[in-house]
Design a protein around this motif. Structure first.
Motif, mmCIF file in Angstrom:
data_model
loop_
_atom_site.group_PDB
_atom_site.id
_atom_site.type_symbol
_atom_site.label_atom_id
_atom_site.label_comp_id
_atom_site.label_asym_id
_atom_site.label_seq_id
_atom_site.Cartn_x
_atom_site.Cartn_y
_atom_site.Cartn_z
ATOM 1 N N VAL A 36 0.053 -3.607 -0.075
ATOM 2 C CA VAL A 36 -0.911 -3.912 0.980
ATOM 3 C C VAL A 36 -1.900 -2.743 1.019
ATOM 4 O O VAL A 36 -1.503 -1.592 1.211
ATOM 5 N N PHE A 37 -3.195 -3.044 0.826
ATOM 6 C CA PHE A 37 -4.182 -1.986 0.649
ATOM 7 C C PHE A 37 -4.975 -1.659 1.911
ATOM 8 O O PHE A 37 -5.753 -0.708 1.924
ATOM 9 N N ASP A 38 -4.824 -2.442 2.951
ATOM 10 C CA ASP A 38 -5.544 -2.147 4.192
ATOM 11 C C ASP A 38 -4.719 -2.631 5.370
ATOM 12 O O ASP A 38 -3.652 -3.208 5.210
ATOM 13 N N GLY A 39 -5.222 -2.324 6.566
ATOM 14 C CA GLY A 39 -4.525 -2.771 7.763
ATOM 15 C C GLY A 39 -3.481 -1.801 8.270
ATOM 16 O O GLY A 39 -2.745 -2.102 9.207
ATOM 17 N N PHE A 40 -3.392 -0.600 7.677
ATOM 18 C CA PHE A 40 -2.469 0.417 8.169
ATOM 19 C C PHE A 40 -3.218 1.747 8.247
ATOM 20 O O PHE A 40 -4.117 2.018 7.446
ATOM 21 N N PRO A 41 -2.868 2.608 9.209
ATOM 22 C CA PRO A 41 -3.586 3.882 9.359
ATOM 23 C C PRO A 41 -3.207 4.864 8.251
ATOM 24 O O PRO A 41 -2.053 4.918 7.833
ATOM 25 N N ILE A 42 -4.183 5.617 7.774
ATOM 26 C CA ILE A 42 -3.931 6.672 6.797
ATOM 27 C C ILE A 42 -3.830 7.995 7.546
ATOM 28 O O ILE A 42 -4.790 8.448 8.167
ATOM 29 N N ASN A 43 -2.650 8.577 7.521
ATOM 30 C CA ASN A 43 -2.363 9.796 8.260
ATOM 31 C C ASN A 43 -2.835 11.006 7.452
ATOM 32 O O ASN A 43 -2.190 11.410 6.485
ATOM 33 N N LYS A 44 -3.967 11.574 7.854
ATOM 34 C CA LYS A 44 -4.534 12.707 7.107
ATOM 35 C C LYS A 44 -3.639 13.939 7.170
ATOM 36 O O LYS A 44 -3.573 14.716 6.220
ATOM 37 N N TYR A 90 -7.384 11.175 -3.933
ATOM 38 C CA TYR A 90 -6.520 10.195 -4.579
ATOM 39 C C TYR A 90 -7.357 9.014 -5.037
ATOM 40 O O TYR A 90 -8.477 8.798 -4.569
ATOM 41 N N LYS A 91 -6.794 8.229 -5.951
ATOM 42 C CA LYS A 91 -7.489 7.053 -6.480
ATOM 43 C C LYS A 91 -7.234 5.813 -5.634
ATOM 44 O O LYS A 91 -8.095 4.947 -5.508
ATOM 45 N N ASN A 92 -6.031 5.714 -5.073
ATOM 46 C CA ASN A 92 -5.667 4.523 -4.303
ATOM 47 C C ASN A 92 -4.504 4.860 -3.387
ATOM 48 O O ASN A 92 -3.742 5.805 -3.650
ATOM 49 N N ILE A 93 -4.367 4.079 -2.333
ATOM 50 C CA ILE A 93 -3.240 4.239 -1.419
ATOM 51 C C ILE A 93 -2.862 2.865 -0.889
ATOM 52 O O ILE A 93 -3.732 2.048 -0.583
ATOM 53 N N PHE A 94 -1.556 2.591 -0.820
ATOM 54 C CA PHE A 94 -1.109 1.276 -0.366
ATOM 55 C C PHE A 94 0.303 1.368 0.187
ATOM 56 O O PHE A 94 1.030 2.347 -0.036
ATOM 57 N N LEU A 95 0.672 0.327 0.906
ATOM 58 C CA LEU A 95 1.972 0.252 1.566
ATOM 59 C C LEU A 95 2.724 -0.965 1.051
ATOM 60 O O LEU A 95 2.125 -2.011 0.790
ATOM 61 N N GLY A 96 4.020 -0.847 0.880
ATOM 62 C CA GLY A 96 4.839 -1.980 0.460
ATOM 63 C C GLY A 96 4.995 -2.975 1.594
ATOM 64 O O GLY A 96 5.411 -2.612 2.696
ATOM 65 N N GLU A 97 4.686 -4.228 1.335
ATOM 66 C CA GLU A 97 4.778 -5.254 2.370
ATOM 67 C C GLU A 97 6.198 -5.366 2.918
ATOM 68 O O GLU A 97 6.402 -5.526 4.118
ATOM 69 N N ASN A 98 7.186 -5.297 2.039
ATOM 70 C CA ASN A 98 8.587 -5.449 2.451
ATOM 71 C C ASN A 98 9.302 -4.110 2.602
ATOM 72 O O ASN A 98 10.022 -3.898 3.579
ATOM 73 N N THR A 99 9.134 -3.215 1.645
ATOM 74 C CA THR A 99 9.852 -1.940 1.681
ATOM 75 C C THR A 99 9.255 -0.950 2.664
ATOM 76 O O THR A 99 9.926 -0.015 3.087
ATOM 77 N N LYS A 100 7.956 -1.131 3.008
ATOM 78 C CA LYS A 100 7.233 -0.210 3.896
ATOM 79 C C LYS A 100 7.164 1.203 3.325
ATOM 80 O O LYS A 100 7.016 2.177 4.063
ATOM 81 N N LYS A 101 7.248 1.303 2.014
ATOM 82 C CA LYS A 101 7.072 2.596 1.364
ATOM 83 C C LYS A 101 5.584 2.813 1.080
ATOM 84 O O LYS A 101 4.892 1.904 0.634
#
Length: 282
Positions: A133-141, A152-163
């Motif tokens: 998931v590439f958006d919809g979550f806050p990026i904690n600076k 960084y080149k990219n940042i994302f969150l696991g839909e199920n694992t939340k990693k």
């Protein structure tokens, strides 16, 4: 007054490696009868490994034709909902020490049904594939600063694992990263269950990674099967291939082969070495 002491069979297995004292060591504790959750947590704390797996047969006895087992995983501090390397370790013990006759072992877990089978001298795990998931979550600076990441080149969150996964510019940045774990633990990371960094690499592997989870008592995990359910989804899309070779660049290091299946499942394939077996008394 004498105390009643129970002896439980316990093993230590180095997973995702064919060399002793490399890969990720996991404990495997055999339960022929149920024990309380706090005792499992105490055993995991005593083992002091990133995870200890607890195995019990669904039919209440360990016989060679049993192939369905309840499986739970504990760090020294908490129970976790999924753990790849400890599942591989549990499978190694069942195939090598208990000589399970079935071609496939079925695990009943908090993450649903998982399976494992032998393929030559390796274990093949069948896990659910996670989705980035590439958006919809806050990026904690502040979290990025604590890990030591400025770009960084990219940042994302696991839909199920939340990693949380951060794609860095190159593999050298992944290898040289030196997070401040004490600062990480002080931050509010609700909604995140661990953090990985990754980058592509040329040579024997398609990508490398490292994984940190000081919030669950694991500063850096040597090799993390569960996060590769997310990394595989991400890198297969980038590289346009369904078979990947991955290296987790921790101090111990570990190798994983990844094969995407058509039903949003992932095969995670790795070697193992059983390094210790005995009894623990409770």
């Amino acid at each position: 007054m004498s105390l009643k002491i129970k002896a439980l069979k316990i093993y230590q297995v180095d997973a995702f490696t064919n060399k002793a004292f490399h890969g990720n060591p996991a404990g495997v504790c055999i339960l022929e009868e149920s024990i309380e959750d706090e005792v499992m947590l105490a055993i995991a704390s005593e083992m002091n490994l990133s995870e200890t797996a607890f195995l019990s047969p669904e039919k209440n006895n360990f016989v060679k034709n049993s192939n369905v087992f309840s499986l739970r995983w504990f760090t020294p501090e908490v129970e976790v909902s999924m753990c790849g390397h400890a599942t591989l370790a549990a499978s190694a013990v069942l195939f090598e020490e208990f000589h399970v006759q079935s071609d496939e072992i079925i695990y009943v877990t908090k993450s649903g049904k998982l399976t494992a089978r032998k393929e030559e001298n390796k274990i093949v795990l069948d896990f659910p594939l996670d989705t980035p998931v590439f958006d919809g979550f806050p990026i904690n600076k502040k979290l990025l600063e604590a890990v030591g990441i400025s770009e960084y080149k990219n940042i994302f969150l696991g839909e199920n694992t939340k990693k949380l996964v951060i794609h860095l510019k190159n593999h050298d940045e992944v290898s040289k990263l030196n997070p401040n774990f004490e600062l990480m633990k002080q931050l509010d990371v609700s909604g995140i269950k661990g953090l990985a960094v990754t980058a592509g690499i040329e040579g024997d592997y398609d990508f490398i990674s490292r994984y940190f989870n000081p919030w669950d008592g694991i500063n850096e995990d040597p090799v993390t099967g569960s996060v590769h359910t997310l990394l595989a989804s991400y890198w297969c899309e980038i590289l346009g291939k369904n078979h990947l070779s991955a290296y987790q660049a921790s101090k111990r290091g570990g190798e994983l082969m990844l094969r995407l299946k058509k039903d949003k499942r992932l095969e995670i394939i790795g070697d193992f070495i059983i390094t210790l077996k005995g009894e623990i008394y409770i």
